[in-house]
Design an enzyme around this catalytic site. Structure first.
Site, mmCIF file in Angstrom:
data_model
loop_
_atom_site.group_PDB
_atom_site.id
_atom_site.type_symbol
_atom_site.label_atom_id
_atom_site.label_comp_id
_atom_site.label_asym_id
_atom_site.label_seq_id
_atom_site.Cartn_x
_atom_site.Cartn_y
_atom_site.Cartn_z
ATOM 1 N N ARG A 113 -1.005 -9.149 13.331
ATOM 2 C CA ARG A 113 -1.519 -8.108 12.420
ATOM 3 C C ARG A 113 -2.366 -8.730 11.314
ATOM 4 N NH1 ARG A 113 4.034 -5.549 11.287
ATOM 5 N NH2 ARG A 113 3.036 -4.348 9.648
ATOM 6 N N ARG A 149 11.069 -5.945 5.140
ATOM 7 C CA ARG A 149 10.925 -4.492 4.928
ATOM 8 C C ARG A 149 11.960 -3.711 5.747
ATOM 9 N NH1 ARG A 149 5.101 -2.057 5.328
ATOM 10 N NH2 ARG A 149 5.034 -3.240 7.268
ATOM 11 N N ARG A 152 11.242 -1.787 11.218
ATOM 12 C CA ARG A 152 10.194 -1.411 12.160
ATOM 13 C C ARG A 152 10.105 -2.448 13.274
ATOM 14 N NH1 ARG A 152 4.985 -0.171 8.463
ATOM 15 N NH2 ARG A 152 4.005 -1.239 10.215
ATOM 16 N N LYS A 186 0.826 -1.209 0.000
ATOM 17 C CA LYS A 186 0.000 0.000 0.000
ATOM 18 C C LYS A 186 0.864 1.266 0.000
ATOM 19 C CE LYS A 186 -1.997 -1.092 3.926
ATOM 20 N NZ LYS A 186 -1.381 -2.411 4.211
ATOM 21 N N ARG A 196 -9.668 1.179 9.247
ATOM 22 C CA ARG A 196 -9.265 -0.209 9.465
ATOM 23 C C ARG A 196 -10.363 -1.011 10.154
ATOM 24 N NH1 ARG A 196 -3.440 0.648 9.216
ATOM 25 N NH2 ARG A 196 -2.308 -1.303 9.380
HETATM 26 P P1 ADP Z 1 1.107 -1.800 7.504
HETATM 27 O O1 ADP Z 1 1.725 -0.950 6.416
HETATM 28 O O2 ADP Z 1 1.935 -2.959 7.852
HETATM 29 O O3 ADP Z 1 -0.320 -2.157 7.197
HETATM 30 P P2 ADP Z 1 0.768 0.652 9.011
HETATM 31 O O4 ADP Z 1 1.973 1.479 8.866
HETATM 32 O O5 ADP Z 1 -0.436 1.045 8.210
HETATM 33 O O6 ADP Z 1 1.129 -0.886 8.775
HETATM 34 O O7 ADP Z 1 0.313 0.587 10.530
HETATM 35 C C1 ADP Z 1 1.212 0.204 11.540
HETATM 36 C C2 ADP Z 1 0.475 0.107 12.867
HETATM 37 O O8 ADP Z 1 -0.083 1.383 13.212
HETATM 38 C C3 ADP Z 1 -0.719 -0.842 12.892
HETATM 39 O O9 ADP Z 1 -0.331 -2.189 13.139
HETATM 40 C C4 ADP Z 1 -1.549 -0.252 14.037
HETATM 41 O O10 ADP Z 1 -0.990 -0.588 15.285
HETATM 42 C C5 ADP Z 1 -1.338 1.253 13.857
HETATM 43 N N1 ADP Z 1 -2.377 1.837 12.976
HETATM 44 C C6 ADP Z 1 -2.196 2.391 11.754
HETATM 45 N N2 ADP Z 1 -3.356 2.827 11.236
HETATM 46 C C7 ADP Z 1 -4.314 2.548 12.169
HETATM 47 C C8 ADP Z 1 -5.733 2.717 12.239
HETATM 48 N N3 ADP Z 1 -6.413 3.263 11.224
HETATM 49 N N4 ADP Z 1 -6.379 2.291 13.352
HETATM 50 C C9 ADP Z 1 -5.717 1.735 14.367
HETATM 51 N N5 ADP Z 1 -4.396 1.507 14.368
HETATM 52 C C10 ADP Z 1 -3.682 1.913 13.284
HETATM 53 P P1 ADP Z 2 2.139 -1.896 3.209
HETATM 54 O O1 ADP Z 2 2.114 -0.382 3.233
HETATM 55 O O2 ADP Z 2 0.944 -2.478 2.519
HETATM 56 O O3 ADP Z 2 2.364 -2.516 4.539
HETATM 57 P P2 ADP Z 2 4.718 -1.600 1.817
HETATM 58 O O4 ADP Z 2 4.421 -0.712 0.653
HETATM 59 O O5 ADP Z 2 5.456 -1.014 2.950
HETATM 60 O O6 ADP Z 2 3.366 -2.336 2.308
HETATM 61 O O7 ADP Z 2 5.489 -2.867 1.256
HETATM 62 C C1 ADP Z 2 5.905 -3.918 2.124
HETATM 63 C C2 ADP Z 2 7.305 -4.384 1.719
HETATM 64 O O8 ADP Z 2 7.245 -5.036 0.444
HETATM 65 C C3 ADP Z 2 8.323 -3.270 1.571
HETATM 66 O O9 ADP Z 2 9.579 -3.783 1.976
HETATM 67 C C4 ADP Z 2 8.313 -2.978 0.075
HETATM 68 O O10 ADP Z 2 9.558 -2.459 -0.341
HETATM 69 C C5 ADP Z 2 8.027 -4.350 -0.526
HETATM 70 N N1 ADP Z 2 7.211 -4.326 -1.759
HETATM 71 C C6 ADP Z 2 6.195 -3.490 -2.058
HETATM 72 N N2 ADP Z 2 5.663 -3.779 -3.264
HETATM 73 C C7 ADP Z 2 6.350 -4.861 -3.744
HETATM 74 C C8 ADP Z 2 6.278 -5.655 -4.949
HETATM 75 N N3 ADP Z 2 5.375 -5.392 -5.902
HETATM 76 N N4 ADP Z 2 7.153 -6.665 -5.091
HETATM 77 C C9 ADP Z 2 8.048 -6.938 -4.126
HETATM 78 N N5 ADP Z 2 8.180 -6.241 -2.977
HETATM 79 C C10 ADP Z 2 7.349 -5.205 -2.770
#
Ligand code: ADP
Ligand code: ADP
Ligand code: ZN
Length: 215
Positions: free
Chosen positions: A171, A127, A160, A13, A88
């Site tokens: 998660r 990541r 992270r 994302k 979420r």
């Molecule tokens: P990911 O990219 O792995 O989905 P995020 O960066 O979006 O993770 O979120 C990391 C953490 O921040 C989540 O696991 C949660 O603890 C918190 N978080 C982020 N967005 C929200 C939300 N909309 N509601 C509640 N917790 C959130």
């Molecule tokens: P999210 O915000 O959904 O948690 P991220 O954009 O942070 O996901 O991506 C999660 C991990 O996967 C990061 O290390 C990113 O560099 C990698 N990644 C993202 N898109 C791709 C893809 N199309 N192929 C391989 N690795 C990817």
């Protein structure tokens, strides 16, 4: 354009959101990123959010929704925004509806990134992020030019604290239980556009750009 980007943790994302933001000139609102900034600055909100995030749990709505309301009302969102990681839960989605109604605006589409379960875990565990500018990397697939150093700003990359195998499983199950039902909520409004997230980053973005160009 006002968009939501959804998908399980590690789907890509944030990666796609950065490309959408650059190419479509939208404000990128990532609640995870906002919490991480507050954590780094050790604000009271950051300290409280950290206790949930480190365990892979959701930060309570009482903290989250006010933050989003304040952010969406800022001027740089007038041209459109992309919400990443919010809502979420169904209750957050209902709250978002209220904010949008107050501002007399609506969501144009929900981009849903679809990936295999094994890819999620690999992507999350591998990541690495830049603590300064937020750029994302991956130890196998998206390596920086210089090992462990951000291409954009030269800062040492970090992992992270919530990107480990134990937290990931928590998660993923929270995603299945609380966030996935949101897809039905938005499907009923005919807003969901599924995007295959398993290919190359630029190819995925081409599909996203085609879809957004046709809106
Ligand atoms: P990911 O990219 O792995 O989905 P995020 O960066 O979006 O993770 O979120 C990391 C953490 O921040 C989540 O696991 C949660 O603890 C918190 N978080 C982020 N967005 C929200 C939300 N909309 N509601 C509640 N917790 C959130
Ligand atoms: P999210 O915000 O959904 O948690 P991220 O954009 O942070 O996901 O991506 C999660 C991990 O996967 C990061 O290390 C990113 O560099 C990698 N990644 C993202 N898109 C791709 C893809 N199309 N192929 C391989 N690795 C990817
Ligand atoms: Zn950087």
């Amino acid at each position: 354009m006002r968009l939501l980007i959804m998908g399980p943790p590690g789907a890509g994302k944030g990666t796609q959101a950065s490309l959408i933001k650059e190419n479509f000139n939208l404000a990128h609102i990532s609640t995870g990123e906002m919490f991480r900034e507050a954590m780094n600055e050790k604000t009271p909100l950051g300290i409280e959010a950290k206790s949930y995030m480190d365990k892979g749990e959701l930060v309570p709505d009482s903290i989250t929704v006010g933050l989003v309301k304040e952010r969406i009302s800022k001027e740089d969102c007038n041209n459109g925004f992309l919400l990443d990681g919010f809502p979420r839960t169904i209750s957050q989605a209902k709250f978002l509806d209220e904010i949008l109604k107050e501002l007399d605006i609506a969501i144009d589409a929900v981009i849903n990134i679809v990936v295999d379960k094994s890819a999620m875990v690999n992507r999350i565990v591998g990541r690495r992020i830049c603590p300064k500018c937020g750029a994302g990397y991956h130890i196998d697939t998206i390596k920086p030019k210089k090992d462990g150093i951000c291409d954009v700003c030269g800062t040492a990359l970090i992992q992270r604290k919530d990107d480990n195998e134990e937290t990931v499983l928590n998660r993923l199950s929270i995603y299945e239980e609380k966030t996935k039902p949101l897809l039905d909520y938005y499907q009923e409004q005919d807003l969901v556009i599924d995007i295959d997230g398993m290919g190359d980053i630029q190819d995925i973005f081409k599909n996203v750009a085609n879809v957004l160009g046709a809106l």
